[in-house]
Each structure stands twice: as structure tokens, then as C-alpha cells.
Design an enzyme around this catalytic site. Structure first.
Site, short mmCIF file in Angstrom:
data_model
loop_
_atom_site.label_atom_id
_atom_site.label_comp_id
_atom_site.label_asym_id
_atom_site.label_seq_id
_atom_site.Cartn_x
_atom_site.Cartn_y
_atom_site.Cartn_z
N GLY A 142 -77.79 -19.83 11.66
CA GLY A 142 -76.37 -19.60 11.88
C GLY A 142 -75.55 -20.06 10.70
N SER A 143 -74.32 -20.45 10.96
CA SER A 143 -73.39 -20.82 9.89
C SER A 143 -73.53 -22.29 9.52
CB SER A 143 -71.95 -20.54 10.33
OG SER A 143 -71.55 -21.49 11.31
N PRO A 144 -73.13 -22.66 8.30
CA PRO A 144 -73.13 -24.08 7.92
C PRO A 144 -72.27 -24.94 8.85
CG PRO A 144 -72.93 -22.71 5.97
CD PRO A 144 -72.80 -21.79 7.15
N ARG A 145 -71.15 -24.38 9.31
CA ARG A 145 -70.26 -25.16 10.18
C ARG A 145 -70.96 -25.55 11.48
NH1 ARG A 145 -67.72 -23.51 14.34
NH2 ARG A 145 -67.98 -21.32 13.81
N VAL A 146 -71.58 -24.58 12.14
CA VAL A 146 -72.29 -24.89 13.37
C VAL A 146 -73.58 -25.65 13.08
CG1 VAL A 146 -73.34 -23.89 15.45
CG2 VAL A 146 -71.26 -22.89 14.50
N GLY A 147 -74.17 -25.39 11.90
CA GLY A 147 -75.37 -26.13 11.52
C GLY A 147 -75.13 -27.63 11.48
N GLU A 199 -81.41 -22.73 9.00
CA GLU A 199 -81.34 -21.51 8.19
C GLU A 199 -79.90 -21.05 8.19
OE1 GLU A 199 -83.57 -20.37 6.33
OE2 GLU A 199 -85.32 -21.49 7.03
#
Length: 539
Positions: A258-263, A280
Site C-alpha cells: 500500500g502507501s507509505p502513509r498507511v505503511g 511493499e
């Protein structure tokens, strides 16, 4: 991968269409399958799992660490899978192969349903679905089946003099109960390729597909249960609230795409239980085009990689970086490639997809205000259509250069030479991929040597991901960990260092026991010494 729905409490959810809402309402009642995965929609537990939990022994340590676990809607499911894993059911190679064969049958027998779901969610062309979703999953399964016996074998290691008579090896152990959270842009690929590795490694798995790709999520939840063991695998559906609740449970490994923010949120949740994980993510993948280049060939490959899946690809070239002279020569070639691939009106092309939802359409359309639209730029909100677009005269501080585009817009940044291009790339977060085009292999290798990224592809785009022999993963803000092929098996495997010693000849061990003697220390150090090769002594 950018732009997932935020987790509960993190931000507003994406607007859900009426069709998605009806699916959610339909899924509020638990589904029961006698021969497949337990589906736990909307955070409710399957009654069969609850009944089974009566026979699961309690773990006092878990209760002390998680006093509110009984309030979590997924606690029973996780405990049930863990109890099954502790029986050792998933460890035999025959069992793992049986589950992999089941996954292969799912892809083969439900291929038509998969293609239909992907078209409904993303207007994805059959060609792209076959190439990037179905074939990649099937190749991963076949590769795992071909090599599983070799992957699972204990790995012998070198020994020193002190352990000459002993057995030293690496045992390949499964982690236990693992969680796979996938995203919407390649909902089959990004769900099932990690699942192949988790199954091959002998784990129990909870799969959480993306709720944004509604039709594919429903297909995975309803059809996959017919092919895998319900005692060792489960599918959980739902949105941010369900994912947040799911993450409150203790897992032995988490795999997130997913996205870096949610990561970052996933990583924070993992730290509560010191859970290892793979992230990822995505980023702004640069594509350097050299002045010495076959421009039409480069344009064809850039256009294909950029507008594949309507730009919703984590490894798509995010922007082109080149000199002004190169831009002038490349631009007409890009225009020709777009016209040849999608016709004079790409909206009518059956080979061009759409944005996943209205929120993503609005976000990407706003980026058209940056720079100057040199090619394309047309939009249709009702159809979530954004034409294949190239932006010129883009400045590095504009919004289109501040976030991963994840849509069919290709900005071009101009620099003086390759050295300035490399400096520009290296001043930013390390991307998931770097691309370089040149007829001079020294230039391609120079870009490779002087940049850092998750992966690299010279004189093409995307194609480095089709090889199971190459690891796929990010670095820095584009993620960490790797998978594909054996790397998937290794990701979901604990490499356990083992030494089995001979019980006799105790006299050999006396030199390490107290009372210590200096002469024994020298003998012991000599027996443990690792000598450097090729050293010469200067007299």
C-alpha cells in the site's frame, strides 16, 4: 503503492459507491463454506470458528498481554488458526503442495470470473489482466511447486575445528500465523503472490484484500474458500475499521502492500507485538532518457509502462528526466506511441483502463494544473476517465512532483546532463524502481551505479518484475523486504540456526570449563578461529 483508504481514526474514508454499499450490506451476514476458507465479513466471527474455539487451550501469557482480546471480533479467528498451526498441520511438504495446487485450480477454474471482476473494478483490459495478474500468479505457483522440496531442505553450513564432529545447519521454519494486506490496483496479483510464499513456507494465513476493488474482493471472499483448507486459511473483508481491529491481534508476520502513509500505521501496529513485517510501498520512480537513444523505442516502452492499468502501478515510471534537447526529440515519439496504442481518442480504446474511484479521479485530475499539458489532458468525471497525458515545463516544487502520481500523467523534468539527473534523483526518497534509457550501456550502468532503488531496469519499464528469479521490494520510503519466487518463501520463513553436537568425548570440552587456564584459552581460540584466505606474511 499509493492512495489506500486510511485506517480507522486516521482520516476520512474514500467515498463508496452505491454498488459498494450494497455489497457491504450483503456481506454483513457471515458466510459458511464446508470446504474452504472461513470468510469473516464486517468484523463478525464465523460461528463454526467460535464453536471450534471451545476446544482450543487458553494461553495465559496471551491473556496477560491482551486483556481485551475477547472484545476483538477477530481474536477467536486468530486463536483458532494458531491452535491449528501448533498441531504442525501446515509443516509437511505434501500439505503445502496440496494447498498450492488448490490455489492453482482457483486461478484456472475461476479465470473468467477473475477477468470480469478486474474489468468491473478498474476497466482493466483482458490482455493486461492475463499478463499482470493471472500469468504471474500461476508462474509463482508453478515455480514454488517445482522447487519446494529444495527450498525446504536444511541448509548445511561451514564449521570450525571445534565443531568438526558436529552437525551445523539452517532449518527453514514457518513463522506461524501471518497476515497479508493487499491493495486495489492489482488485487489478484498483490493478494495471491504473497499468499503463494506464505503457503509454501508452511504458515497459516489471514488474507485481507482491498475493499476498494469491490468485485475482486467479493470474488476472493466467495470463491477462494472452495479451494483452500478452512483450518489454516481465512479471508477477512471490510474497510479501515475492520483492518484496524484486525491489527490489534498478535501475528507472527505481517505483509502489507500500500502507501507509505498507511505503511507507517501498519508498522506502528506491528511494534506493539514486535511483529516482523514486509512493507511493499511506492514512490516516484524516475526514468532517465539519454540524448544518445533510440527515441521511438524508448517512447513505446515508457508509454506502455506508464499507462498500463491507467497509470495505477507502483513501479510505473513516475516522471521522465532528461535534457531540453532530449525532451524535444522524445515528445513527438511519445505522441506517436500514445496514438498507435490507444487511437486518436483513448477514451474509446478497449485497452485503456479507468481510475478506481471518484476520489482518486479528483486527486489525479488536480495534478493536470501543473506544468503545461503537451499531450492529452482530457477528462470525464462520470466515466472516471483521464486521458494519457504528458506534462512539459514542470517545476520540481509543483504538486505533481511532490507525490506519487498513480494515474495516467507523465511529467517531464529537464536537467543539463546525466550528472544533474542523478543528483536530482538522489536528493529525493529512494524509489521502488529506477529506469534508464540509452544506446550507450556505460550511461545505463552509470545511472545504475550512482542511484539507489528497490529495483532497476535498463532500456525498458516494468519487465524486471516478470522474473521470479529477481527479488521485488523497496528501500527506504518505498518499503523494505522482498518477495517473488524463492524470495517469497524466504520472506515467510524463519531461518533457524541449529547445531547438533556429539554427546561423547567430553575430554575435548574440558578446555573451555573453569577453572580457566591461559594455555586452554589459546587452544580454544585456535579451534574457533576463522582464518583469512590469501594472506601472506611479510618477513
Amino acid at each position: 503503492m499509493l492512495h489506500d483508504v486510511p485506517l480507522a481514526g486516521e482520516g476520512p474514508q474514500n467515498a463508496t459507491s452505491g454498488k459498494q454499499q450494497s455489497v457491504r450490506q450483503k456481506q454483513q451476514e457471515p458466510s459458511h463454506h464446508s470446504d474452504g476458507i472461513q470468510i469473516i465479513p464486517g468484523g463478525q466471527q464465523n460461528t463454526r470458528q467460535q464453536h471450534k474455539l471451545q476446544d482450543v487451550p487458553s494461553h495465559s501469557q496471551d491473556k496477560q498481554e491482551y486483556p481485551f482480546s475477547s472484545m476483538n471480533p477477530y481474536a477467536g479467528l486468530v486463536d483458532c488458526l494458531r491452535a491449528t498451526w501448533l498441531t504442525g498441520k501446515t509443516r509437511p511438504m505434501e500439505y503445502r503442495k496440496e494447498q498450492l495446487e488448490g490455489l492453482s485450480r482457483f486461478v484456472e477454474e475461476r479465470k473468467t470470473d477473475i477477468l470480469h471482476a478486474l474489468h468491473e473494478d478498474l476497466r482493466k483490459p483482458v490482455f493486461e489482466s492475463e499478463l499482470s495478474e493471472i500469468s504471474i500468479v500461476q508462474n509463482e505457483v508453478n515455480n514454488a511447486l517445482n522447487n519446494l522440496s529444495y527450498w525446504m531442505k536444511d541448509e548445511s553450513v561451514s564449521k570450525n575445528m571445534a565443531t568438526t564432529m558436529d552437525c551445523a545447519f539452517i532449518r527453514k521454519d514457518p513463522f506461524g500465523v501471518v497476515l497479508i494486506i493487499s491493495t486495489y490496483n492489482y488485487p489478484i496479483n498483490l493478494s495471491l503472490v504473497p499468499l503463494v510464499g506464505a503457503i509454501a513456507a508452511g504458515n497459516c494465513v489471514i488474507l485481507k484484500p482491498s475493499e476498494l476493488s469491490t468485485c475482486t474482493e467479493r470474488l476472493l471472499a466467495e470463491a477462494l474458500p472452495c479451494y483452500l483448507d478452512p483450518e489454516t486459511f481465512a479471508v477477512v473483508t471490510g474497510g479501515p475499521e475492520e483492518t484496524t481491529k484486525l491489527l490489534e491481534n498478535k501475528f507472527d508476520y505481517i505483509f502489507f502492500t500500500g502507501s507509505p502513509r498507511v505503511g507507517k500505521i501498519i508498522m506502528c501496529a506491528a511494534t506493539q507485538n514486535l511483529t516482523p513485517l514486509t512493507l511493499e510501498l511506492g514512490g516516484k520512480n524516475p526514468c532517465y532518457v539519454d540524448q544518445c537513444c533510440s527515441f521511438q523505442n524508448a517512447a513505446n516502452r515508457i508509454v506502455w509502462g506508464k499507462f498500463f492499468n491507467a497509470g495505477q502501478t507502483c513501479i510505473a515510471p513516475d516522471y521522465v528526466i532528461c535534457t531540453i534537447e532530449t525532451q524535444e526529440r522524445l515528445m513527438p515519439c511519445l505522441r506517436q506511441a500514445i496514438r498507435e496504442f490507444y487511437g486518436c481518442n483513448p477514451r474509446d480504446s478497449p485497452d485503456f483502463g479507468r481510475m478506481i474511484n471518484d476520489k482518486e479521479f479528483q486527486r489525479v485530475r488536480a495534478l493536470l494544473e501543473c506544468g503545461r499539458v503537451a499531450i492529452g489532458g482530457e477528462t470525464d468525471e462520470c466515466d472516471r476517465y483521464i486521458a494519457p497525458t504528458v506534462l512539459a515545463d514542470v517545476k520540481e516544487w509543483e504538486p505533481v512532483m511532490q507525490e506519487e502520481i498513480f494515474g495516467p500523467i507523465l511529467p517531464i523534468i529537464t536537467v543539463d546532463d546525466v550528472h544533474e539527473a542523478i543528483r536530482f534523483i538522489n536528493c529525493r526518497d529512494r524509489p521502488l524502481a529506477v529506469y534508464a534509457f540509452s544506446c550507450n550501456c556505460k550511461v545505463v550502468n552509470h545511472v545504475l551505479a550512482c542511484t539507489s532503488s528497490g529495483g532497476f531496469c535498463g532500456n525498458d519499464t516494468l519487465m524486471h518484475t516478470v522474473l521470479p528469479s529477481l527479488p521485488f521490494g523497496g528501500i527506504g520510503c518505498s518499503g523494505f523486504g522482498k518477495y517473488h519466487g524463492k524470495f517469497s518463501f524466504d520472506t515467510f520463513t524463519h531461518h533457524r540456526g541449529c547445531l547438533s553436537r556429539f554427546i561423547g568425548l567430553e575430554v575435548l570440552n574440558t578446555i573451555r570449563y573453569p577453572p580457566y587456564a591461559e594455555r586452554n584459552l589459546g587452544r580454544l581460540l585456535s579451534a574457533l578461529e576463522v582464518k583469512r584466505k590469501g594472506m601472506c606474511s611479510l618477513m
